[in-house]
Scaffold this motif. Structure first.
Motif, mmCIF file in Angstrom:
data_model
loop_
_atom_site.group_PDB
_atom_site.id
_atom_site.type_symbol
_atom_site.label_atom_id
_atom_site.label_comp_id
_atom_site.label_asym_id
_atom_site.label_seq_id
_atom_site.Cartn_x
_atom_site.Cartn_y
_atom_site.Cartn_z
ATOM 1 N N GLN A 79 0.808 -1.216 0.000
ATOM 2 C CA GLN A 79 0.000 0.000 0.000
ATOM 3 C C GLN A 79 0.845 1.271 0.000
ATOM 4 O O GLN A 79 0.513 2.255 -0.662
ATOM 5 N N GLY A 80 1.948 1.275 0.735
ATOM 6 C CA GLY A 80 2.774 2.476 0.806
ATOM 7 C C GLY A 80 3.466 2.827 -0.496
ATOM 8 O O GLY A 80 3.999 3.928 -0.648
ATOM 9 N N HIS A 81 3.465 1.908 -1.433
ATOM 10 C CA HIS A 81 4.141 2.132 -2.711
ATOM 11 C C HIS A 81 3.157 2.289 -3.866
ATOM 12 O O HIS A 81 3.570 2.332 -5.020
ATOM 13 N N MET A 82 1.863 2.389 -3.554
ATOM 14 C CA MET A 82 0.836 2.390 -4.602
ATOM 15 C C MET A 82 0.323 3.786 -4.939
ATOM 16 O O MET A 82 -0.617 3.919 -5.723
ATOM 17 N N GLU A 83 0.928 4.820 -4.376
ATOM 18 C CA GLU A 83 0.452 6.173 -4.647
ATOM 19 C C GLU A 83 0.577 6.472 -6.146
ATOM 20 O O GLU A 83 1.645 6.297 -6.744
ATOM 21 N N GLY A 84 -0.514 6.922 -6.739
ATOM 22 C CA GLY A 84 -0.529 7.217 -8.168
ATOM 23 C C GLY A 84 -0.882 6.017 -9.031
ATOM 24 O O GLY A 84 -0.987 6.143 -10.253
ATOM 25 N N TYR A 85 -1.058 4.861 -8.393
ATOM 26 C CA TYR A 85 -1.408 3.638 -9.118
ATOM 27 C C TYR A 85 -2.728 3.078 -8.588
ATOM 28 O O TYR A 85 -3.146 3.378 -7.476
ATOM 29 N N LYS A 86 -3.361 2.224 -9.375
ATOM 30 C CA LYS A 86 -4.549 1.521 -8.901
ATOM 31 C C LYS A 86 -4.599 0.146 -9.553
ATOM 32 O O LYS A 86 -4.051 -0.080 -10.641
ATOM 33 N N ASN B 70 -1.565 3.290 -14.042
ATOM 34 C CA ASN B 70 -1.020 4.541 -13.522
ATOM 35 C C ASN B 70 -2.073 5.622 -13.718
ATOM 36 O O ASN B 70 -2.535 5.850 -14.843
ATOM 37 N N GLU B 71 -2.451 6.288 -12.632
ATOM 38 C CA GLU B 71 -3.540 7.258 -12.703
ATOM 39 C C GLU B 71 -3.181 8.483 -13.542
ATOM 40 O O GLU B 71 -4.064 9.228 -13.981
#
Length: 200
Positions: A5-12, A57-58
């Protein structure tokens, strides 16, 4: 997946039930390694039993990475047919469909160092303790490029920068039905391995 979770910023993560030929060919085109394609069947789809999970990638609509694709195949009614006094049926239908889908996934992932494909098979045609006379299991073993079954593979193996790699996948087969918890742990391992590769 909580560890990621801590590495998923900007991704989904997105789940889909099917993949079109257009998507699979698009993945190959994205690699820049091939220019020749037959585009006749772009709208045709494959429908893996367990679907596919993508990493998106968002901020980049072109970014689409396969995290895990899964199948589950039940095959084997001959034990029941024998009990009922009926003749044996030919073996192999579910496995032929598996081979078709796996071919498409392997082609689409050829340029990547991983092939995050998992199949769970169960039924009397599949036996974990197979031997020389196990007709269906010999087909599955060949599908897995002669690598052992009932073992998790994510990354390609046994190649180098100037030689082709082999692409074993995670093929789990036995007579007993798989339960959700068993499948979840294997799928989670494959998905987390894929995410670590894409994100780090």
């Amino acid at each position: 997946m909580e560890r990621m979770q801590g590495h998923m910023e900007g991704y989904k993560l997105v789940f889909e039930k099917q993949l079109s030929f257009e998507q699979l060919i698009g993945m190959i085109k994205h690699s820049g390694l091939r220019k020749e394609f037959d585009n006749t069947f772009l709208k045709r789809t494959i429908k893996p039993d367990g679907g596919v999970i993508w990493l998106l990638n968002e901020d980049d609509d072109s970014y689409r990475r396969m995290v895990v694709v899964s199948e589950i195949k039940k095959q084997g009614t001959n034990l029941e047919r024998m009990k009922e006094g009926k003749k044996k049926q030919a073996q192999g239908n579910a496995i032929e469909r598996l081979g078709k889908n796996l071919s498409g996934i392997r082609a689409a992932m050829n340029h990547e160092p991983l092939t995050p494909f998992v199949c769970f098979g169960w039924g009397c045609d599949f036996t974990k303790s197979y031997d020389y006379d196990s007709f269906v299991m010999s087909k599955i073993l060949m599908m897995n490029e002669f690598y052992p079954l009932n073992k998790t593979y994510v990354f390609k193996k046994d190649g180098s920068s100037d030689k082709n790699h082999f692409s074993p996948v995670s093929m789990y087969f036995r007579e007993e039905e798989w339960n959700q918890e068993e499948m979840f742990h294997i799928l989670k391992e494959v998905a987390e391995t894929s995410l670590r590769y894409y994100l780090f």
